[in-house]
Design an enzyme around this catalytic site. Structure first.
Site, PDB file in Angstrom:
ATOM      1  N   CYS A 158     -35.079  27.615 -26.685  1.00  0.00           N
ATOM      2  CA  CYS A 158     -34.851  26.500 -27.586  1.00  0.00           C
ATOM      3  C   CYS A 158     -33.515  26.621 -28.266  1.00  0.00           C
ATOM      4  CB  CYS A 158     -35.986  26.381 -28.535  1.00  0.00           C
ATOM      5  SG  CYS A 158     -35.634  24.793 -29.411  1.00  0.00           S
ATOM      6  N   ARG A 192     -36.161  21.436 -17.906  1.00  0.00           N
ATOM      7  CA  ARG A 192     -36.280  20.821 -19.126  1.00  0.00           C
ATOM      8  C   ARG A 192     -36.042  22.138 -20.115  1.00  0.00           C
ATOM      9  NH1 ARG A 192     -37.723  21.550 -24.183  1.00  0.00           N
ATOM     10  NH2 ARG A 192     -39.968  21.330 -23.665  1.00  0.00           N
ATOM     11  N   ASP A 193     -37.146  22.718 -20.273  1.00  0.00           N
ATOM     12  CA  ASP A 193     -37.025  23.938 -21.413  1.00  0.00           C
ATOM     13  C   ASP A 193     -36.400  25.117 -20.750  1.00  0.00           C
ATOM     14  OD1 ASP A 193     -37.376  24.757 -23.898  1.00  0.00           O
ATOM     15  OD2 ASP A 193     -39.476  25.423 -23.576  1.00  0.00           O
ATOM     16  N   ASN A 227     -38.909  31.120 -21.399  1.00  0.00           N
ATOM     17  CA  ASN A 227     -40.186  30.690 -21.306  1.00  0.00           C
ATOM     18  C   ASN A 227     -40.942  31.577 -20.511  1.00  0.00           C
ATOM     19  OD1 ASN A 227     -40.646  27.306 -22.010  1.00  0.00           O
ATOM     20  ND2 ASN A 227     -38.486  28.093 -21.045  1.00  0.00           N
ATOM     21  N   HIS A 247     -43.467  31.220 -24.852  1.00  0.00           N
ATOM     22  CA  HIS A 247     -42.209  31.985 -24.671  1.00  0.00           C
ATOM     23  C   HIS A 247     -42.479  33.356 -24.662  1.00  0.00           C
ATOM     24  CE1 HIS A 247     -39.148  28.698 -24.938  1.00  0.00           C
ATOM     25  NE2 HIS A 247     -40.133  28.005 -25.116  1.00  0.00           N
ATOM     26  N   HIS A 264     -47.966  26.292 -24.717  1.00  0.00           N
ATOM     27  CA  HIS A 264     -46.647  26.510 -24.095  1.00  0.00           C
ATOM     28  C   HIS A 264     -46.119  27.869 -25.001  1.00  0.00           C
ATOM     29  CE1 HIS A 264     -42.437  24.839 -23.395  1.00  0.00           C
ATOM     30  NE2 HIS A 264     -42.079  25.754 -24.299  1.00  0.00           N
TER      31      HIS A 264
END
Ligand code: ZN
Length: 297
Positions: A244, A19-20, A253, A213, A211
Site C-alpha cells: 500500500c 489493483r493492490d 499481499n 499482507h 485481506h
C-alpha cells in the site's frame, strides 16, 4: 478439547493483484499486459477480480488506465469484476466504465485517517451516503473495506472499537459485504481468530472477507485462523505483489498461488487450478521485473 477441527469444503479467493499488487510496483503495465493477466486469472478459475481503482491518476499512476481497462476487457458470465473507489467520483467512474460493483475503503485507524485524509474514520464512512444513494439508483453493488483493521504503522494496535465503528457505519449504508484488511501486515493468528469470531457473531448476515499482507510471514497462518473463525472469502495477489503506497512498510499481499496450494492441501476447494495460478504469477512477475518465488519455479 475435541481432537477434530472443523473445516469448510470450499473457500473463495478474490484476485486483487491487478489493483493492490500492481499499485505499488514501479513498473507501470500497459493495458495489453493487464488484459493478458486478466485472461490468465479467469482461465485459472478465479471468479472474483479486483481490476483496478478509480483513484486520482497523480496519486496512483499505476491505476490511471482503470477506466480504459474496464472498457477494453471482456466480461465473462459468472465472474465478478470490481474496482476500489475512494469517493462518489470513483463510484461514478466505475459505473461509466461499465462495472456493476465498487469497493469503498476506510481506515479503522484514526491516526491513519487523520494523516492521509484529515478526517476521522466515522466521518469518512458517513460521507459515503452519496455513494450508496448513487449505487442504489444505478443498480450497482457496493462493498466495504476496513483497512488497517489489525494494526497501523501510525498508531500501532487498532482497538476493536475503532473497527466496529467503521463496520457499523458501512452497515448503516446498507453495505453487506465487508473486508477486514491487514494493510500493513501486522495481524497475528490469535487476533485474526478473535476479531473474526466477534464480527461474525455480531453480524452473521455480512459476507466477511479478509485481506492479508505477508509482511512478517504470517499471512497463511492468519488465513488458517480466519477459516476457523468462519471466514470463507480471502483476497490474494498473483506472485505476492504489492503493498500500500500510503502505508509505509506494507509490502506484499499474500500470494494467490500460496493460498490456493494451502487450501487444496487442506481439502478445501477453491475452484482454481493451481498450475494455472502459478502460470499467472510467472507472467505477472515477469511484467514487473521480478522473479517468481523459488518454491514455484
Ligand atoms: Zn492490501
Amino acid at each position: 478439547m475435541s481432537a477434530e477441527m472443523h473445516w469448510p469444503q470450499e473457500a473463495t479467493l478474490c484476485e486483487v493483484g491487478l489493483r493492490d499488487g500492481l499499485q505499488n510496483e514501479k513498473t507501470i503495465l500497459t493495458i495489453e499486459q493487464k488484459l493478458r493477466l486478466l485472461d490468465a486469472v479467469t482461465a485459472s478459475g478465479v471468479r472474483v477480480i479486483e481490476v483496478g481503482s478509480f483513484t486520482h491518476p497523480k496519486a496512483v499512476p499505476q491505476m490511471a488506465d482503470t477506466d480504459a481497462l474496464c472498457r477494453a476487457m471482456k466480461k465473462l458470465d459468472g465472474v465478478e469484476y470490481r474496482a476500489l473507489v475512494p469517493n462518489l467520483k470513483g463510484v461514478q467512474r466505475a459505473y461509466d466504465a461499465g462495472l456493476a460493483k465498487a469497493k469503498l475503503t476506510v481506515s479503522a485507524s484514526e491516526a491513519h485517517c487523520l494523516a492521509n485524509f484529515k478526517s476521522t474514520p466515522v466521518k469518512m464512512v458517513e460521507g459515503f451516503a452519496d455513494c450508496a444513494e448513487f449505487a442504489a439508483k444505478k443498480g450497482m453493488t457496493l462493498s466495504g473495506a476496513v483497512s488497517t483493521a489489525f494494526g497501523c504503522p501510525f498508531q500501532g494496535k487498532v482497538p476493536i472499537g475503532q473497527v466496529e465503528n467503521v463496520v457499523e457505519g458501512f452497515l448503516k449504508l446498507g453495505i453487506t459485504e465487508l473486508s477486514l484488511s491487514d494493510t500493513a501486515g501486522m495481524a497475528h493468528p490469535r487476533q485474526v481468530y478473535e476479531l473474526g469470531v466477534r464480527m461474525i457473531e455480531k453480524h452473521p448476515q455480512v459476507r466477511w472477507v479478509m485481506h492479508f499482507h505477508d509482511t512478517r510471514g504470517m499471512a497463511l497462518a492468519n488465513i488458517v485462523m480466519a477459516l476457523q473463525a468462519g471466514v470463507r472469502v480471502f483476497d490474494g495477489a498473483f506472485a505476492g505483489l504489492g503493498g500500500c503506497p500510503f502505508a509505509p512498510g506494507a509490502t506484499g499481499n499474500v500470494a494467490t498461488e500460496d493460498v490456493i496450494h494451502m487450501l487444496h492441501e487442506m481439502g478445501i476447494n477453491s475452484g482454481i487450478d493451481l498450475l494455472k495460478a502459478i502460470e499467472t504469477a510467472r507472467l505477472a512477475a515477469g511484467f514487473v521485473g521480478r522473479t517468481l518465488a523459488k518454491k514455484w519455479q
